[in-house]
Design an enzyme around this catalytic site. Structure first.
Site, PDB file in Angstrom:
ATOM      1  CB  SER A 164      39.203  25.174  35.534  1.00  0.00           C
ATOM      2  OG  SER A 164      37.999  24.517  35.225  1.00  0.00           O
TER       3      SER A 164
HETATM    4  N1  SAM Z   1      34.196  27.081  34.198  1.00  0.00           N
HETATM    5  C1  SAM Z   1      33.891  26.894  35.583  1.00  0.00           C
HETATM    6  C2  SAM Z   1      34.522  27.911  36.461  1.00  0.00           C
HETATM    7  O1  SAM Z   1      35.279  28.748  35.968  1.00  0.00           O
HETATM    8  O2  SAM Z   1      34.230  27.872  37.654  1.00  0.00           O
HETATM    9  C3  SAM Z   1      34.245  25.523  36.059  1.00  0.00           C
HETATM   10  C4  SAM Z   1      33.226  24.565  35.712  1.00  0.00           C
HETATM   11  S1  SAM Z   1      33.261  23.041  36.529  1.00  0.00           S
HETATM   12  C5  SAM Z   1      34.825  22.380  36.153  1.00  0.00           C
HETATM   13  C6  SAM Z   1      32.143  22.177  35.435  1.00  0.00           C
HETATM   14  C7  SAM Z   1      30.711  22.642  35.541  1.00  0.00           C
HETATM   15  O3  SAM Z   1      29.958  21.973  34.542  1.00  0.00           O
HETATM   16  C8  SAM Z   1      30.045  22.327  36.862  1.00  0.00           C
HETATM   17  O4  SAM Z   1      29.529  23.484  37.445  1.00  0.00           O
HETATM   18  C9  SAM Z   1      28.927  21.357  36.489  1.00  0.00           C
HETATM   19  O5  SAM Z   1      27.777  21.463  37.283  1.00  0.00           O
HETATM   20  C10 SAM Z   1      28.661  21.768  35.056  1.00  0.00           C
HETATM   21  N2  SAM Z   1      27.970  20.765  34.233  1.00  0.00           N
HETATM   22  C11 SAM Z   1      28.155  19.427  34.175  1.00  0.00           C
HETATM   23  N3  SAM Z   1      27.318  18.862  33.291  1.00  0.00           N
HETATM   24  C12 SAM Z   1      26.583  19.889  32.751  1.00  0.00           C
HETATM   25  C13 SAM Z   1      25.557  19.969  31.774  1.00  0.00           C
HETATM   26  N4  SAM Z   1      25.078  18.893  31.133  1.00  0.00           N
HETATM   27  N5  SAM Z   1      25.045  21.180  31.487  1.00  0.00           N
HETATM   28  C14 SAM Z   1      25.484  22.304  32.096  1.00  0.00           C
HETATM   29  N6  SAM Z   1      26.468  22.287  33.042  1.00  0.00           N
HETATM   30  C15 SAM Z   1      27.002  21.095  33.354  1.00  0.00           C
END
Ligand code: SAM
Length: 230
Positions: free
Chosen positions: A71
């Site tokens: 993000s």
């Molecule tokens: N906070 C992260 C960073 O600093 O890099 C960014 C995260 S990215 C915007 C969103 C993440 O949520 C992705 O890696 C995705 O695979 C994960 N995600 C989506 N659905 C999910 C779920 N049900 N459980 C765990 N992770 C999930």
């Protein structure tokens, strides 16, 4: 706040300072501990490819592989600040992704539990967090829409992917007095939403528009074979 340990020379101290001075403070980030963490965390190491390191402190999200993103720095700071962490909290993060947000939380709270559904991302995040000495983080590969009931209650819950609605278990797994921050909306735009759990019920605050990848799972969006996220 334990310091991050870097194996190599840190060439990005000035870039982080500029990021804080031009992107975070002018937009209203005030919490000194959040600012210190953003100044300290080596965001470039969490960006997937070294070719992108020069952009790591710019004002936009970047790809981290698997159609997911790290993000934008301001959004990380805003979400973190709104959790109101003082240092003793047990925090649940849904969506480890690159591990960068996890690293920021690890500096500001006692212990961080982070869930990622994509195993390659979880493994990479684990490796980088270990390499910079973040020892108060537990990561599991699972469907984060179920929360982490065995470790509840949490003082703060942060979801870094967008949900069609707030999974009920997040409120259940929040301690009284705890804060939840989560983007809620459709797949194209969401409202960054803060929930405070009180003994009399919940207080819901709208923190403005945002756009995140999709929260995929039982209480989120259905998996889509052409697109892991949004
Ligand atoms: N906070 C992260 C960073 O600093 O890099 C960014 C995260 S990215 C915007 C969103 C993440 O949520 C992705 O890696 C995705 O695979 C994960 N995600 C989506 N659905 C999910 C779920 N049900 N459980 C765990 N992770 C999930």
């Amino acid at each position: 706040m334990p310091p991050f340990k870097l194996r190599e020379k840190d060439n990005y101290v000035r870039s982080r300072q500029r990021m804080v001075e031009t992107q975070l403070i002018p937009r209203g980030i005030k919490d000194k501990r959040v600012i210190e963490a953003m100044l300290a965390a080596p965001r470039h190491l969490f960006v997937s490819e070294e070719a992108l390191w020069s952009q790591a402190y710019s004002d936009f999200p970047l790809p981290i592989g698997e159609k997911q993103t790290i993000s934008q720095p301001y959004i990380v700071a805003l979400m973190t600040e709104s959790l109101e962490l003082k240092g003793m909290e047990k925090v649940l993060e849904i969506g480890t992704g690159s591990g960068y947000q996890t690293a920021i939380l690890s500096m500001l709270a006692e212990k961080v539990y982070s869930i990622e559904r994509i195993s390659t991302l979880a493994a990479r995040a684990r490796r980088i967090l270990d390499s910079v000495n973040c020892s108060n983080v537990v990561i599991k590969i699972a469907d984060g829409t179920l929360g982490w009931p065995e470790e509840a209650p949490f003082d703060a819950i942060l979801t870094t992917a967008a949900a069609p609605e707030i999974p009920k278990c997040y409120i259940e797994q929040l301690a009284v007095g705890g804060r939840l921050v989560i983007p809620v909306g459709d797949e194209y735009s969401q409202i960054l939403t803060k929930i405070i759990k009180t003994k009399d019920g919940i207080i819901r605050q709208d923190m403005g528009g945002c756009r995140f990848v999709k929260l995929i799972g039982r209480y989120g969006w259905k998996a889509d074979f052409n697109n892991n996220g949004g």
